[in-house]
Scaffold this active site. Sequence first.
Site, PDB file in Angstrom:
ATOM      1  N   HIS A  10       0.823  -1.212   0.000  1.00  0.00           N
ATOM      2  CA  HIS A  10       0.000   0.000   0.000  1.00  0.00           C
ATOM      3  C   HIS A  10       0.862   1.270   0.000  1.00  0.00           C
ATOM      4  O   HIS A  10       1.597   1.515   0.951  1.00  0.00           O
ATOM      5  CB  HIS A  10      -0.878  -0.019   1.257  1.00  0.00           C
ATOM      6  CG  HIS A  10      -1.801   1.126   1.394  1.00  0.00           C
ATOM      7  ND1 HIS A  10      -1.740   2.012   2.446  1.00  0.00           N
ATOM      8  CD2 HIS A  10      -2.829   1.541   0.607  1.00  0.00           C
ATOM      9  CE1 HIS A  10      -2.694   2.912   2.315  1.00  0.00           C
ATOM     10  NE2 HIS A  10      -3.372   2.654   1.219  1.00  0.00           N
ATOM     11  N   HIS A  18      -0.693  10.764  -2.326  1.00  0.00           N
ATOM     12  CA  HIS A  18      -1.998  10.409  -1.781  1.00  0.00           C
ATOM     13  C   HIS A  18      -2.954  11.588  -1.632  1.00  0.00           C
ATOM     14  O   HIS A  18      -4.115  11.516  -2.029  1.00  0.00           O
ATOM     15  CB  HIS A  18      -1.842   9.714  -0.422  1.00  0.00           C
ATOM     16  CG  HIS A  18      -3.155   9.347   0.181  1.00  0.00           C
ATOM     17  ND1 HIS A  18      -3.860  10.181   1.027  1.00  0.00           N
ATOM     18  CD2 HIS A  18      -3.931   8.249   0.020  1.00  0.00           C
ATOM     19  CE1 HIS A  18      -4.982   9.606   1.373  1.00  0.00           C
ATOM     20  NE2 HIS A  18      -5.057   8.429   0.775  1.00  0.00           N
TER      21      HIS A  18
HETATM   22  O1  G3P Z   1      -6.619   1.618  -2.435  1.00  0.00           O
HETATM   23  C1  G3P Z   1      -6.746   1.286  -1.088  1.00  0.00           C
HETATM   24  C2  G3P Z   1      -6.573   2.462  -0.197  1.00  0.00           C
HETATM   25  O2  G3P Z   1      -5.397   3.125  -0.571  1.00  0.00           O
HETATM   26  C3  G3P Z   1      -7.737   3.412  -0.240  1.00  0.00           C
HETATM   27  O3  G3P Z   1      -7.632   4.465   0.650  1.00  0.00           O
HETATM   28  O4  G3P Z   1      -7.033   6.710   1.389  1.00  0.00           O
HETATM   29  O5  G3P Z   1      -5.331   4.898   1.536  1.00  0.00           O
HETATM   30  O6  G3P Z   1      -5.983   5.839  -0.665  1.00  0.00           O
HETATM   31  P1  G3P Z   1      -6.431   5.520   0.721  1.00  0.00           P
HETATM   32 MG    MG Z   2      -4.868   4.554  -2.026  1.00  0.00          MG
END
Ligand code: G3P
Ligand code: MG
Length: 242
Positions: free
Chosen positions: A8, A50
Amino acid sequence: MATKIWAHRGASGYAPENTIPAFKLAVEQGADGVELDVHMSSDGKLMVIHDETVDRTSNGSGRVVDMTCQELKRLDFSNGMEGYENVRIPTLREVYGLLKNTNLTINVEVKCDVVIYYGIWDHLIALEREMGMQGRIIYSSFNHYVLLKIRELDPEAKIGLLYSEALVDPWVYAKYVGANALHPHYLAALNCPGMLEGCRKAGVDVHPWTANDPQVMRELVEAGVAAIITNYPNLALQAAGR
Ligand code: G3P
Ligand code: MG
């Protein structure tokens, strides 16, 4: 099929999120894929970051949409992590360049939640084709209209629907939209009765996020999800017995 492990924002538990070192570390740790987030700069470049602004993760301030790629590239994105001073924001092109000769899947999360980047879909499909990345990418977004635009441009594009809530029978919606996968918050994957079985029967893959607790990761592996999205790919691989 064994549960895949996707890093992630890269291996963001260990290196600054959404940076080249975090993606390199994901490869080194043996992840099967990476998740990353994409916004668009004022000069139309696909930037891997992000938030809508650079404030949290860099030494600058301002919105990505108001800055050129060159302006963004001047900032330090080490985000307080020791040993990563002066790390720069990557473009999506740079990340594709890094991962092209690996087997990793790339989950491109298109951020059109607050700022709507009109035309981002054209840039994404053009870059995928130019870099020969077809078949390597799954696009996800909380904005499902964006995923439909991507599908319109490339009927072969894989799309995953991001959401956080305890939806009832979400595979029905996934089939209606023609999505390949659901990307629920991990609690929505684990705590909704019949959800995983319904998806399995419907042929909809489930890729929950963001599971960082080894016990939760083990539960997801046992439940048979197709992929786990985690900040700690090494721990997830252990949880999956690999
Ligand atoms: O794609 C999974 C996750 O990344 C979604 O939430 O806010 O971490 O981008 P966020
Ligand atoms: Mg994400």
